[in-house]
Design a protein around this motif. Sequence first.
Motif, PDB file in Angstrom:
ATOM      1  N   GLU A   1      36.871  56.101  41.486  1.00  0.00           N
ATOM      2  CA  GLU A   1      36.157  55.219  42.401  1.00  0.00           C
ATOM      3  C   GLU A   1      36.132  55.810  43.810  1.00  0.00           C
ATOM      4  O   GLU A   1      35.104  55.743  44.504  1.00  0.00           O
ATOM      5  CB  GLU A   1      36.811  53.836  42.414  1.00  0.00           C
ATOM      6  N   ALA A   2      37.230  56.407  44.244  1.00  0.00           N
ATOM      7  CA  ALA A   2      37.250  57.067  45.550  1.00  0.00           C
ATOM      8  C   ALA A   2      36.243  58.215  45.583  1.00  0.00           C
ATOM      9  O   ALA A   2      35.516  58.397  46.575  1.00  0.00           O
ATOM     10  CB  ALA A   2      38.652  57.584  45.860  1.00  0.00           C
ATOM     11  N   ALA A   3      36.184  58.989  44.498  1.00  0.00           N
ATOM     12  CA  ALA A   3      35.219  60.097  44.425  1.00  0.00           C
ATOM     13  C   ALA A   3      33.792  59.578  44.477  1.00  0.00           C
ATOM     14  O   ALA A   3      32.936  60.128  45.185  1.00  0.00           O
ATOM     15  CB  ALA A   3      35.458  60.904  43.154  1.00  0.00           C
TER      16      ALA A   3
ATOM     17  N   SER B   1      33.386  43.392  45.121  1.00  0.00           N
ATOM     18  CA  SER B   1      33.014  43.161  43.719  1.00  0.00           C
ATOM     19  C   SER B   1      33.850  44.045  42.798  1.00  0.00           C
ATOM     20  O   SER B   1      34.203  43.645  41.683  1.00  0.00           O
ATOM     21  CB  SER B   1      31.517  43.400  43.494  1.00  0.00           C
ATOM     22  N   TYR B   2      34.198  45.248  43.269  1.00  0.00           N
ATOM     23  CA  TYR B   2      35.024  46.152  42.467  1.00  0.00           C
ATOM     24  C   TYR B   2      36.448  45.634  42.321  1.00  0.00           C
ATOM     25  O   TYR B   2      36.986  45.569  41.210  1.00  0.00           O
ATOM     26  CB  TYR B   2      35.025  47.549  43.087  1.00  0.00           C
ATOM     27  N   VAL B   3      37.074  45.239  43.430  1.00  0.00           N
ATOM     28  CA  VAL B   3      38.473  44.805  43.322  1.00  0.00           C
ATOM     29  C   VAL B   3      38.589  43.503  42.529  1.00  0.00           C
ATOM     30  O   VAL B   3      39.589  43.285  41.835  1.00  0.00           O
ATOM     31  CB  VAL B   3      39.157  44.666  44.699  1.00  0.00           C
TER      32      VAL B   3
ATOM     33  N   LEU C   1      33.909  36.040  32.346  1.00  0.00           N
ATOM     34  CA  LEU C   1      34.892  36.080  33.416  1.00  0.00           C
ATOM     35  C   LEU C   1      34.107  36.314  34.708  1.00  0.00           C
ATOM     36  O   LEU C   1      33.721  37.446  35.014  1.00  0.00           O
ATOM     37  CB  LEU C   1      35.907  37.193  33.182  1.00  0.00           C
ATOM     38  N   VAL C   2      33.841  35.235  35.413  1.00  0.00           N
ATOM     39  CA  VAL C   2      32.989  35.303  36.600  1.00  0.00           C
ATOM     40  C   VAL C   2      33.874  35.522  37.822  1.00  0.00           C
ATOM     41  O   VAL C   2      34.694  34.671  38.176  1.00  0.00           O
ATOM     42  CB  VAL C   2      32.156  34.021  36.765  1.00  0.00           C
ATOM     43  N   THR C   3      33.731  36.683  38.434  1.00  0.00           N
ATOM     44  CA  THR C   3      34.514  36.994  39.620  1.00  0.00           C
ATOM     45  C   THR C   3      33.987  36.187  40.799  1.00  0.00           C
ATOM     46  O   THR C   3      32.857  35.720  40.803  1.00  0.00           O
ATOM     47  CB  THR C   3      34.468  38.493  39.930  1.00  0.00           C
ATOM     48  N   ARG C   4      34.830  36.040  41.798  1.00  0.00           N
ATOM     49  CA  ARG C   4      34.475  35.213  42.956  1.00  0.00           C
ATOM     50  C   ARG C   4      34.423  36.068  44.216  1.00  0.00           C
ATOM     51  O   ARG C   4      35.009  35.736  45.235  1.00  0.00           O
ATOM     52  CB  ARG C   4      35.476  34.071  43.109  1.00  0.00           C
ATOM     53  N   ALA C   5      33.692  37.174  44.129  1.00  0.00           N
ATOM     54  CA  ALA C   5      33.572  38.061  45.288  1.00  0.00           C
ATOM     55  C   ALA C   5      32.651  37.483  46.350  1.00  0.00           C
ATOM     56  O   ALA C   5      32.762  37.813  47.529  1.00  0.00           O
ATOM     57  CB  ALA C   5      33.073  39.436  44.858  1.00  0.00           C
ATOM     58  N   GLY C   6      31.731  36.609  45.946  1.00  0.00           N
ATOM     59  CA  GLY C   6      30.712  36.157  46.869  1.00  0.00           C
ATOM     60  C   GLY C   6      29.627  37.207  47.003  1.00  0.00           C
ATOM     61  O   GLY C   6      29.688  38.288  46.420  1.00  0.00           O
TER      62      GLY C   6
ATOM     63  N   SER D   1      30.666  51.973  39.502  1.00  0.00           N
ATOM     64  CA  SER D   1      31.958  51.413  39.894  1.00  0.00           C
ATOM     65  C   SER D   1      32.542  50.541  38.795  1.00  0.00           C
ATOM     66  O   SER D   1      33.761  50.519  38.583  1.00  0.00           O
ATOM     67  CB  SER D   1      31.810  50.592  41.185  1.00  0.00           C
ATOM     68  N   SER D   2      31.688  49.820  38.085  1.00  0.00           N
ATOM     69  CA  SER D   2      32.170  48.971  36.994  1.00  0.00           C
ATOM     70  C   SER D   2      32.834  49.805  35.907  1.00  0.00           C
ATOM     71  O   SER D   2      33.798  49.356  35.274  1.00  0.00           O
ATOM     72  CB  SER D   2      31.018  48.167  36.404  1.00  0.00           C
TER      73      SER D   2
END
Length: 347
Positions: free
Chosen positions: A215-217, A145-147, A130-135, A43-44
């Motif tokens: 990503e959908a696939a 985490s993807y969005v 760049l630390v995402t904040r998805a939790g 996904s990344s």
Amino acid sequence: MAREIAEQPEALARTLEALLPLRGELRSLAEDRRVVLFVARGSSDNAAIYGRYLLEVHAGIPGGLAAPSVATHYHAELDLSEAIVVSVSQSGETTEIVETQAWAAGRGARTVAVTNDGDSSLAAAADLALVTRAGAELAVPATKSYVTQLAAMAVMADAFAPKPGSLDADLDRVPAEVSRLISLRTGVDEAAERLASTPETLVSGRGLTFGTALEAALKLEETCLRPVRGLSYADLRHGPIAVVDAEHVALLVSAADGPMVAGMTDLAHDLRRRGAAATIGIGGDSGFAAAVDVCVPGPDLPELVAPLALVVPAQLTVEALARRLGLNPDAPRGLSKITQTDPANDA
């Protein structure tokens, strides 16, 4: 998975609030650098595809996807002194990605880590994290985490653009649009029903939405255990479209505006003429919606930032399809949250 899909508006808002102030540091890091290379898997990697298109279209900077095996297996001696290498990993602990970032730094690259864990090996070793904040994300399929990785890509591209801040107004609207799509669910159950009618699925998009299509696939494959082909509109036209028949359901992804909508609409008409079992459209404009058998509305956002929300109807459809097929969408067969490419590298 359903709960984590529902958490995405808040995760996006937190991530944008945390990362937008880092645009100055990103610009400083990009001084005297001419190219951006992305390192990712799964996904990344799909998030990185969006990042690459956005950098080239919005910021005017050449981008590309690096092959980690060039570093980890071939140990190639490349001159990366004009490159920024962006390593993308939800966990920040995928050995292959961590090793590739170290290899790039050793060959002159400046490094940016995009990860959901600020204490990870990847974040600790990067010039800027760049630390995402998805939790915490418990379901194996990546959703929030993807969005949030997409949000990081948008922040980075905007930082490198000639006029930083030009995406701000549209980015501010993204969390509310994601929330609206989650509540709306228009077409989701019908799309899942059509997808369940045959195991043969083709997914296509182009340009800034190509990563969304892939990503959908990927989600259909890993969550619903379906063999799926994810192809760009252009690659599909160069031969593979010949396999489409009454056994195939086609899932087409499009933004509501931009130069790709007309081509995706023509593709929908063509697939119908070729006898596809069904065409399902995610997003697009009114002409695109009229050209497909089932329309799952997308966000009311311009093409540059649409992918941050456009994936949400796909996530909802995949989750609904998995349950329809009697599968557990949270824990697909044989998968774990952190994937090591080579078993010998498993920790």
